[in-house]
Design a protein around this motif. Sequence first.
Motif, PDB file in Angstrom:
ATOM      1  N   GLU A  63      46.532  12.941  25.873  1.00 56.24           N
ATOM      2  CA  GLU A  63      45.613  13.043  24.743  1.00 56.24           C
ATOM      3  C   GLU A  63      44.225  13.264  25.349  1.00 56.24           C
ATOM      4  OE1 GLU A  63      45.559   9.514  22.344  1.00 56.24           O
ATOM      5  OE2 GLU A  63      43.862  10.241  21.163  1.00 56.24           O
ATOM      6  N   VAL A  64      43.497  14.261  24.862  1.00 58.23           N
ATOM      7  CA  VAL A  64      42.203  14.580  25.462  1.00 58.23           C
ATOM      8  C   VAL A  64      41.088  14.457  24.431  1.00 58.23           C
ATOM      9  CG1 VAL A  64      40.832  16.362  26.611  1.00 58.23           C
ATOM     10  CG2 VAL A  64      43.267  16.149  27.144  1.00 58.23           C
ATOM     11  N   VAL A  65      40.057  13.712  24.808  1.00 58.20           N
ATOM     12  CA  VAL A  65      38.855  13.633  23.983  1.00 58.20           C
ATOM     13  C   VAL A  65      37.773  14.417  24.712  1.00 58.20           C
ATOM     14  CG1 VAL A  65      37.150  12.090  22.946  1.00 58.20           C
ATOM     15  CG2 VAL A  65      39.539  11.349  23.162  1.00 58.20           C
ATOM     16  N   ASP A  66      37.345  15.520  24.106  1.00 61.63           N
ATOM     17  CA  ASP A  66      36.416  16.435  24.767  1.00 61.63           C
ATOM     18  C   ASP A  66      34.990  16.181  24.269  1.00 61.63           C
ATOM     19  OD1 ASP A  66      34.967  18.535  25.807  1.00 61.63           O
ATOM     20  OD2 ASP A  66      36.494  20.049  25.364  1.00 61.63           O
ATOM     21  N   LEU A  67      34.128  15.775  25.184  1.00 64.30           N
ATOM     22  CA  LEU A  67      32.742  15.462  24.810  1.00 64.30           C
ATOM     23  C   LEU A  67      31.842  16.693  24.828  1.00 64.30           C
ATOM     24  CD1 LEU A  67      32.235  12.183  26.897  1.00 64.30           C
ATOM     25  CD2 LEU A  67      33.102  12.413  24.557  1.00 64.30           C
ATOM     26  N   GLY A  68      32.398  17.836  25.214  1.00 64.44           N
ATOM     27  CA  GLY A  68      31.582  19.053  25.231  1.00 64.44           C
ATOM     28  C   GLY A  68      30.701  19.141  26.472  1.00 64.44           C
ATOM     29  N   ILE A  69      29.527  19.759  26.284  1.00 64.28           N
ATOM     30  CA  ILE A  69      28.649  20.044  27.428  1.00 64.28           C
ATOM     31  C   ILE A  69      27.442  19.117  27.448  1.00 64.28           C
ATOM     32  CG2 ILE A  69      29.301  22.473  27.615  1.00 64.28           C
ATOM     33  CD1 ILE A  69      26.818  23.131  25.901  1.00 64.28           C
ATOM     34  N   ASN A  70      26.694  19.165  28.554  1.00 59.21           N
ATOM     35  CA  ASN A  70      25.383  18.521  28.633  1.00 59.21           C
ATOM     36  C   ASN A  70      25.427  17.034  28.287  1.00 59.21           C
ATOM     37  OD1 ASN A  70      22.609  18.505  29.023  1.00 59.21           O
ATOM     38  ND2 ASN A  70      22.151  19.149  26.935  1.00 59.21           N
ATOM     39  N   ASN A  71      26.322  16.297  28.932  1.00 53.99           N
ATOM     40  CA  ASN A  71      26.493  14.882  28.602  1.00 53.99           C
ATOM     41  C   ASN A  71      25.690  13.959  29.511  1.00 53.99           C
ATOM     42  OD1 ASN A  71      28.668  14.518  26.460  1.00 53.99           O
ATOM     43  ND2 ASN A  71      29.571  16.057  27.832  1.00 53.99           N
ATOM     44  N   ILE A  74      50.140  23.709  24.345  1.00 59.14           N
ATOM     45  CA  ILE A  74      50.300  22.326  23.906  1.00 59.14           C
ATOM     46  C   ILE A  74      51.706  22.093  23.357  1.00 59.14           C
ATOM     47  CG2 ILE A  74      49.486  20.627  22.214  1.00 59.14           C
ATOM     48  CD1 ILE A  74      46.668  21.900  22.695  1.00 59.14           C
ATOM     49  N   ALA A  75      52.244  23.109  22.653  1.00 53.25           N
ATOM     50  CA  ALA A  75      53.576  22.975  22.058  1.00 53.25           C
ATOM     51  C   ALA A  75      54.658  22.767  23.108  1.00 53.25           C
ATOM     52  CB  ALA A  75      53.903  24.209  21.229  1.00 53.25           C
ATOM     53  N   THR A  76      54.440  23.337  24.315  1.00 56.34           N
ATOM     54  CA  THR A  76      55.454  23.195  25.356  1.00 56.34           C
ATOM     55  C   THR A  76      55.311  21.856  26.093  1.00 56.34           C
ATOM     56  OG1 THR A  76      54.004  24.348  26.914  1.00 56.34           O
ATOM     57  CG2 THR A  76      55.669  25.684  25.794  1.00 56.34           C
ATOM     58  N   GLY A  77      54.360  21.042  25.637  1.00 59.66           N
ATOM     59  CA  GLY A  77      54.021  19.811  26.358  1.00 59.66           C
ATOM     60  C   GLY A  77      55.072  18.726  26.332  1.00 59.66           C
ATOM     61  N   ALA A  78      54.892  17.795  27.236  1.00 55.23           N
ATOM     62  CA  ALA A  78      55.800  16.665  27.421  1.00 55.23           C
ATOM     63  C   ALA A  78      55.376  15.492  26.535  1.00 55.23           C
ATOM     64  CB  ALA A  78      55.725  16.275  28.888  1.00 55.23           C
ATOM     65  N   PRO A  79      56.134  14.390  26.549  1.00 60.95           N
ATOM     66  CA  PRO A  79      55.700  13.213  25.800  1.00 60.95           C
ATOM     67  C   PRO A  79      54.360  12.668  26.297  1.00 60.95           C
ATOM     68  CG  PRO A  79      57.654  12.763  27.129  1.00 60.95           C
ATOM     69  CD  PRO A  79      57.427  14.215  27.186  1.00 60.95           C
ATOM     70  N   ARG A  80      53.738  11.823  25.500  1.00 63.38           N
ATOM     71  CA  ARG A  80      52.385  11.365  25.826  1.00 63.38           C
ATOM     72  C   ARG A  80      52.298  10.681  27.184  1.00 63.38           C
ATOM     73  NH1 ARG A  80      48.132   7.226  23.221  1.00 63.38           N
ATOM     74  NH2 ARG A  80      46.909   7.547  25.069  1.00 63.38           N
ATOM     75  N   MET A  81      51.367  11.167  27.997  1.00 61.81           N
ATOM     76  CA  MET A  81      51.252  10.685  29.371  1.00 61.81           C
ATOM     77  C   MET A  81      50.119   9.683  29.553  1.00 61.81           C
ATOM     78  SD  MET A  81      53.447  12.464  31.175  1.00 61.81           S
ATOM     79  CE  MET A  81      52.799  12.126  32.793  1.00 61.81           C
ATOM     80  N   GLY A  82      49.096   9.798  28.738  1.00 64.57           N
ATOM     81  CA  GLY A  82      47.906   8.977  28.917  1.00 64.57           C
ATOM     82  C   GLY A  82      46.756   9.649  28.196  1.00 64.57           C
ATOM     83  N   LYS A  83      45.578   9.066  28.341  1.00 64.46           N
ATOM     84  CA  LYS A  83      44.434   9.595  27.597  1.00 64.46           C
ATOM     85  C   LYS A  83      43.291   9.924  28.553  1.00 64.46           C
ATOM     86  CE  LYS A  83      41.796   8.278  23.463  1.00 64.46           C
ATOM     87  NZ  LYS A  83      41.621   7.217  22.461  1.00 64.46           N
ATOM     88  N   MET A  84      42.609  11.029  28.264  1.00 66.51           N
ATOM     89  CA  MET A  84      41.486  11.451  29.104  1.00 66.51           C
ATOM     90  C   MET A  84      40.253  11.752  28.263  1.00 66.51           C
ATOM     91  SD  MET A  84      41.232  14.868  31.440  1.00 66.51           S
ATOM     92  CE  MET A  84      40.556  14.768  33.088  1.00 66.51           C
ATOM     93  N   VAL A  85      39.123  11.262  28.725  1.00 68.89           N
ATOM     94  CA  VAL A  85      37.841  11.674  28.165  1.00 68.89           C
ATOM     95  C   VAL A  85      37.241  12.653  29.157  1.00 68.89           C
ATOM     96  CG1 VAL A  85      35.453  10.906  27.850  1.00 68.89           C
ATOM     97  CG2 VAL A  85      37.299   9.657  26.738  1.00 68.89           C
ATOM     98  N   ILE A  86      36.803  13.806  28.683  1.00 66.26           N
ATOM     99  CA  ILE A  86      36.280  14.822  29.606  1.00 66.26           C
ATOM    100  C   ILE A  86      34.991  15.421  29.059  1.00 66.26           C
ATOM    101  CG2 ILE A  86      37.628  16.728  28.615  1.00 66.26           C
ATOM    102  CD1 ILE A  86      38.005  17.789  31.497  1.00 66.26           C
ATOM    103  N   GLY A  87      34.080  15.767  29.953  1.00 64.39           N
ATOM    104  CA  GLY A  87      32.851  16.413  29.509  1.00 64.39           C
ATOM    105  C   GLY A  87      32.106  17.038  30.671  1.00 64.39           C
ATOM    106  N   THR A  88      31.299  18.046  30.365  1.00 63.56           N
ATOM    107  CA  THR A  88      30.423  18.656  31.369  1.00 63.56           C
ATOM    108  C   THR A  88      29.156  17.810  31.451  1.00 63.56           C
ATOM    109  OG1 THR A  88      31.276  20.846  30.806  1.00 63.56           O
ATOM    110  CG2 THR A  88      29.202  20.784  32.003  1.00 63.56           C
ATOM    111  N   VAL A  89      28.639  17.650  32.661  1.00 64.93           N
ATOM    112  CA  VAL A  89      27.515  16.728  32.857  1.00 64.93           C
ATOM    113  C   VAL A  89      26.182  17.273  32.345  1.00 64.93           C
ATOM    114  CG1 VAL A  89      28.557  15.583  34.855  1.00 64.93           C
ATOM    115  CG2 VAL A  89      27.031  17.544  35.198  1.00 64.93           C
ATOM    116  N   LYS A  90      25.260  16.351  32.225  1.00 67.76           N
ATOM    117  CA  LYS A  90      23.901  16.645  31.745  1.00 67.76           C
ATOM    118  C   LYS A  90      23.268  17.830  32.490  1.00 67.76           C
ATOM    119  CE  LYS A  90      19.544  14.162  31.275  1.00 67.76           C
ATOM    120  NZ  LYS A  90      18.903  12.878  31.527  1.00 67.76           N
ATOM    121  N   GLY A  91      22.639  18.717  31.730  1.00 75.82           N
ATOM    122  CA  GLY A  91      21.944  19.856  32.317  1.00 75.82           C
ATOM    123  C   GLY A  91      22.824  21.067  32.541  1.00 75.82           C
ATOM    124  N   ASP A  92      24.097  20.916  32.236  1.00 74.38           N
ATOM    125  CA  ASP A  92      25.068  21.979  32.541  1.00 74.38           C
ATOM    126  C   ASP A  92      25.786  22.400  31.260  1.00 74.38           C
ATOM    127  OD1 ASP A  92      27.113  23.572  33.717  1.00 74.38           O
ATOM    128  OD2 ASP A  92      27.004  22.359  35.531  1.00 74.38           O
TER     129      ASP A  92
END
Length: 238
Positions: A137-145, A100-118
């Motif tokens: 910027e990443v918002v991580d919803l975790g698993i089983n969504n 993350i420290a080597t990262g570039a300026p803010r590019m956009g935002k992502m919501v990510i998650g593993t789907v229901k049952g997984d």
Amino acid sequence: MAWPMSDDDEEIILADLNDEELVQQMFDDLYDGLKEEIEESVHILLERGWEPYRILTEALVGGMTIVGNDFRDGILFVPEVLLAANAMKGGMAILKPLLIATGAPRMGKMVIGTVKGDIHDIGKNLVSMMMEGAGFEVVDLGINNAVEKYLEALETEQPDILGMSALLTTTMPYMKVVIDTMKEKGIRDDYIVLVGGAPLNEEFGRAIGADAYCRDAAVAVETAKQFVARKHNQGVAR
Ligand code: B12
């Protein structure tokens, strides 16, 4: 190949191994679920000047591929794979801030998650890390969504991208449920939808109405950058 084996009574001094031997030893340690050894080896490679991304791909993902093959072939079982996954997470946790420290300026935002049952989350976590490293910027919803969780996060977070992960042939169709629900609500085109996970392919991505299937985290970053640039060029007039 005659590499030193991780024998119980044979003490291996990790720092004494050369790079090639150490990576091979990491494959063995990951296979055996030895988290502390993996963490120590990651530190050693960092001290030797290895780029975090190289350690991630060559040593950790490389080792996990061996675990995956033996799980597929019935040589390893769930408890062993869980231990391996835990060891891999230990290594990833050290690399995460560096990527993350080597990262570039803010590019956009992502919501990510593993789907229901997984409950598979290593690939998703890797994508999150690489996206953060690339300035997203990443918002991580975790698993089983369930679909409601995704919709709620889209509403509150207003991301550019929705990312969904599935590692099972039985859970990948759920991605279509989410996309179809977005269509019903008239919000599908407000987001870039990226999907990934080992059993998916491009054809599946197209068939369920995603914007793109990404075979790995590096492709995910490149694809995300392209779509976000395109979205910004188009403005908000959708
Ligand atoms: C580790 C693992 C587990 C661990 C998970 C631990 C964890 N915290 O994630 C445990 C032991 C819990 C587990 C459980 C199970 N597993 Co499992 N597991 C695996 C294994 C060995 C590795 C997966 C992994 O982490 N790979 C490493 C990461 C880095 O790769 P990746 O996930 O593919 O992610 C990359 C890309 O796909 C992509 N990507 C991934 N997600 C996303 C998302 C987006 C948005 C984008 C853009 C890209 C992207 O980028 C990632 C990084 O490069 C795979 C084997 C395999 N070859 O995939 C089996 C595998 C997926 N599991 C399998 C099975 C069957 C199961 C179980 C049903 C076993 C059981 N009998 O209980 C359960 C299911 C539990 C559940 N409900 O989810 C099967 C699935 C078969 C199928 N056809 O569906 C596999 C393929 C093994 C096999 N060949 O039999 N598993």
